[in-house]
Enzyme design. Structure first.
Site, PDB file in Angstrom:
ATOM      1  N   ALA A   6      20.336   6.646 -29.479  1.00 11.22           N
ATOM      2  CA  ALA A   6      20.362   8.054 -29.684  1.00 11.22           C
ATOM      3  C   ALA A   6      22.118   8.460 -29.852  1.00 11.22           C
ATOM      4  CB  ALA A   6      19.649   8.615 -28.453  1.00 11.22           C
ATOM      5  N   GLU A  49       9.719   1.195 -32.802  1.00 12.95           N
ATOM      6  CA  GLU A  49       8.841   2.196 -33.166  1.00 12.95           C
ATOM      7  C   GLU A  49       9.409   3.399 -33.648  1.00 12.95           C
ATOM      8  OE1 GLU A  49       7.766   1.281 -29.962  1.00 12.95           O
ATOM      9  OE2 GLU A  49       6.345  -0.412 -30.579  1.00 12.95           O
ATOM     10  N   ASN A  79      10.473  11.065 -38.581  1.00 11.55           N
ATOM     11  CA  ASN A  79      11.869  10.830 -38.358  1.00 11.55           C
ATOM     12  C   ASN A  79      12.616  10.196 -39.214  1.00 11.55           C
ATOM     13  OD1 ASN A  79      14.477  10.742 -37.230  1.00 11.55           O
ATOM     14  ND2 ASN A  79      13.750   9.935 -35.146  1.00 11.55           N
ATOM     15  N   TYR A  88      17.795   2.710 -39.810  1.00 10.66           N
ATOM     16  CA  TYR A  88      17.116   1.333 -39.829  1.00 10.66           C
ATOM     17  C   TYR A  88      17.015   0.609 -41.012  1.00 10.66           C
ATOM     18  CZ  TYR A  88      15.894   3.198 -35.174  1.00 10.66           C
ATOM     19  OH  TYR A  88      15.899   3.858 -34.135  1.00 10.66           O
TER      20      TYR A  88
HETATM   21  C1  LIG Z   1      18.844   8.663 -35.762  1.00  9.70           C
HETATM   22  C2  LIG Z   1      20.482   8.760 -35.255  1.00  9.70           C
HETATM   23  C3  LIG Z   1      20.645   7.909 -34.058  1.00  9.70           C
HETATM   24  C4  LIG Z   1      21.553   8.415 -36.173  1.00  9.70           C
HETATM   25  O1  LIG Z   1      22.574   8.526 -35.473  1.00  9.70           O
HETATM   26  P1  LIG Z   1      24.113   8.676 -36.316  1.00  9.70           P
HETATM   27  O2  LIG Z   1      25.237   8.150 -35.393  1.00  9.70           O
HETATM   28  O3  LIG Z   1      24.045   9.703 -37.010  1.00  9.70           O
HETATM   29  O4  LIG Z   1      23.803   7.534 -37.451  1.00  9.70           O
HETATM   30  P2  LIG Z   1      25.161   6.941 -38.601  1.00  9.70           P
HETATM   31  O5  LIG Z   1      26.154   8.110 -38.790  1.00  9.70           O
HETATM   32  O6  LIG Z   1      25.452   5.585 -38.131  1.00  9.70           O
HETATM   33  O7  LIG Z   1      24.123   6.699 -40.029  1.00  9.70           O
HETATM   34  C5  LIG Z   1      24.094   5.836 -40.651  1.00  9.70           C
HETATM   35  C6  LIG Z   1      22.990   5.777 -41.652  1.00  9.70           C
HETATM   36  O8  LIG Z   1      21.670   6.344 -41.277  1.00  9.70           O
HETATM   37  C7  LIG Z   1      20.989   7.236 -42.309  1.00  9.70           C
HETATM   38  N1  LIG Z   1      21.103   8.621 -41.706  1.00  9.70           N
HETATM   39  C8  LIG Z   1      21.702   9.207 -40.153  1.00  9.70           C
HETATM   40  N2  LIG Z   1      21.320  10.245 -40.178  1.00  9.70           N
HETATM   41  C9  LIG Z   1      20.692  10.864 -41.332  1.00  9.70           C
HETATM   42  C10 LIG Z   1      20.104  12.167 -41.660  1.00  9.70           C
HETATM   43  N3  LIG Z   1      20.255  13.136 -40.766  1.00  9.70           N
HETATM   44  N4  LIG Z   1      19.253  12.169 -42.912  1.00  9.70           N
HETATM   45  C11 LIG Z   1      19.322  11.071 -43.629  1.00  9.70           C
HETATM   46  N5  LIG Z   1      19.768   9.946 -43.282  1.00  9.70           N
HETATM   47  C12 LIG Z   1      20.460   9.611 -42.119  1.00  9.70           C
HETATM   48  C13 LIG Z   1      21.977   7.474 -43.460  1.00  9.70           C
HETATM   49  O9  LIG Z   1      21.809   6.089 -44.329  1.00  9.70           O
HETATM   50  C14 LIG Z   1      23.495   7.009 -42.632  1.00  9.70           C
HETATM   51  O10 LIG Z   1      24.287   6.494 -43.633  1.00  9.70           O
HETATM   52  P3  LIG Z   1      25.289   7.352 -44.324  1.00  9.70           P
HETATM   53  O11 LIG Z   1      26.058   8.427 -43.259  1.00  9.70           O
HETATM   54  O12 LIG Z   1      26.247   6.557 -44.888  1.00  9.70           O
HETATM   55  O13 LIG Z   1      24.569   8.448 -45.539  1.00  9.70           O
HETATM   56  C15 LIG Z   1      20.568  10.338 -34.755  1.00  9.70           C
HETATM   57  O14 LIG Z   1      20.391  11.167 -35.813  1.00  9.70           O
HETATM   58  C16 LIG Z   1      19.841  10.642 -33.373  1.00  9.70           C
HETATM   59  O15 LIG Z   1      20.159  10.418 -32.279  1.00  9.70           O
HETATM   60  N6  LIG Z   1      18.758  11.283 -33.738  1.00  9.70           N
HETATM   61  C17 LIG Z   1      17.814  11.824 -32.386  1.00  9.70           C
HETATM   62  C18 LIG Z   1      17.086  10.656 -31.608  1.00  9.70           C
HETATM   63  C19 LIG Z   1      16.436   9.599 -32.657  1.00  9.70           C
HETATM   64  O16 LIG Z   1      15.650   9.909 -33.497  1.00  9.70           O
HETATM   65  N7  LIG Z   1      16.667   8.304 -32.421  1.00  9.70           N
HETATM   66  C20 LIG Z   1      15.704   7.267 -33.118  1.00  9.70           C
HETATM   67  C21 LIG Z   1      14.537   7.252 -32.334  1.00  9.70           C
HETATM   68  S1  LIG Z   1      13.369   5.922 -33.136  1.00  9.70           S
END
Ligand SMILES: CC(C)(COP(=O)(O)OP(=O)(O)OC[C@H]1O[C@@H](n2cnc3c(N)ncnc32)[C@H](O)[C@@H]1OP(=O)(O)O)[C@@H](O)C(=O)NCCC(=O)NCCS
Length: 149
Positions: A73, A106, A111, A118
């Site tokens: 997260a 999971e 999402n 991943y």
């Molecule tokens: C999912 C989450 C952890 C991603 O965190 P983040 O720090 O923004 O991710 P990153 O910046 O490292 O992103 C890496 C890649 O992931 C993908 N990605 C991340 N957010 C995305 C979005 N909103 N839409 C599409 N692709 C996305 C992209 O491929 C991205 O690469 P890019 O920026 O070069 O396109 C964040 O959105 C989050 O905390 N979400 C809520 C909690 C959650 O869903 N956790 C996972 C539970 S299984």
């Protein structure tokens, strides 16, 4: 934003509980996060800014050579800056040091952001658990990163 990836300590737990509430409909409580931290086989990392703010975190449970990711997260205002990527990469390196065969998790079927994250890090979709989640009820996609020796 400057930040460092470091092992989670008790000092990070309060902020992690806040982030849980911002990110998930069924957030882990402070107590659950604390229990997770002290379980044997936990690997947990936080992204921490220079002033000590926790921007994101991940944790996994290892059992023998198997790794199960509990949560990933990032605070909403710090997303798309590579923080989750840095956390996952740190976890992957730790998994390799521990000799894990795989890391698995999971993720909600809806999402797509997390699934894209991943996939970018080499996790493959390997299955589905029907109605795994509540609030709202939803299937889980299983995604796994295999460590090749
Ligand atoms: C999912 C989450 C952890 C991603 O965190 P983040 O720090 O923004 O991710 P990153 O910046 O490292 O992103 C890496 C890649 O992931 C993908 N990605 C991340 N957010 C995305 C979005 N909103 N839409 C599409 N692709 C996305 C992209 O491929 C991205 O690469 P890019 O920026 O070069 O396109 C964040 O959105 C989050 O905390 N979400 C809520 C909690 C959650 O869903 N956790 C996972 C539970 S299984």
């Amino acid at each position: 934003m400057q930040y460092r990836i470091m092992p989670v300590t008790a000092a990070h737990i309060g902020q992690m509980a806040e982030i849980e509430k911002l990110c998930f409909p069924d957030p882990w409580s402070r107590q659950l996060l604390e229990e997770m931290l002290y379980l044997p086989g936990t690997a947990a990392f936080a992204a921490v800014s220079e002033d000590g703010a926790v921007l994101g975190y991940t944790s996994a449970q290892t059992v023998l050579d198997e790794g199960y990711i509990n949560n990933v997260a990032v605070r909403p205002e710090y997303r798309r800056q590579g923080i989750a990527s840095d956390l996952l990469e740190t976890l992957r390196r730790r998994g390799a040091e521990l000799g894990l065969a795989f890391l698995t998790l999971e993720v909600r079927e809806s999402n797509k952001a997390a699934q894209a994250l991943y996939t970018k890090h080499g996790y493959l979709e390997v299955g589905c658990r029907r109605n795994y989640y509540e609030h709202p009820k939803e299937d889980a996609i299983l995604m796994t990163l295999e460590f090749t020796t």
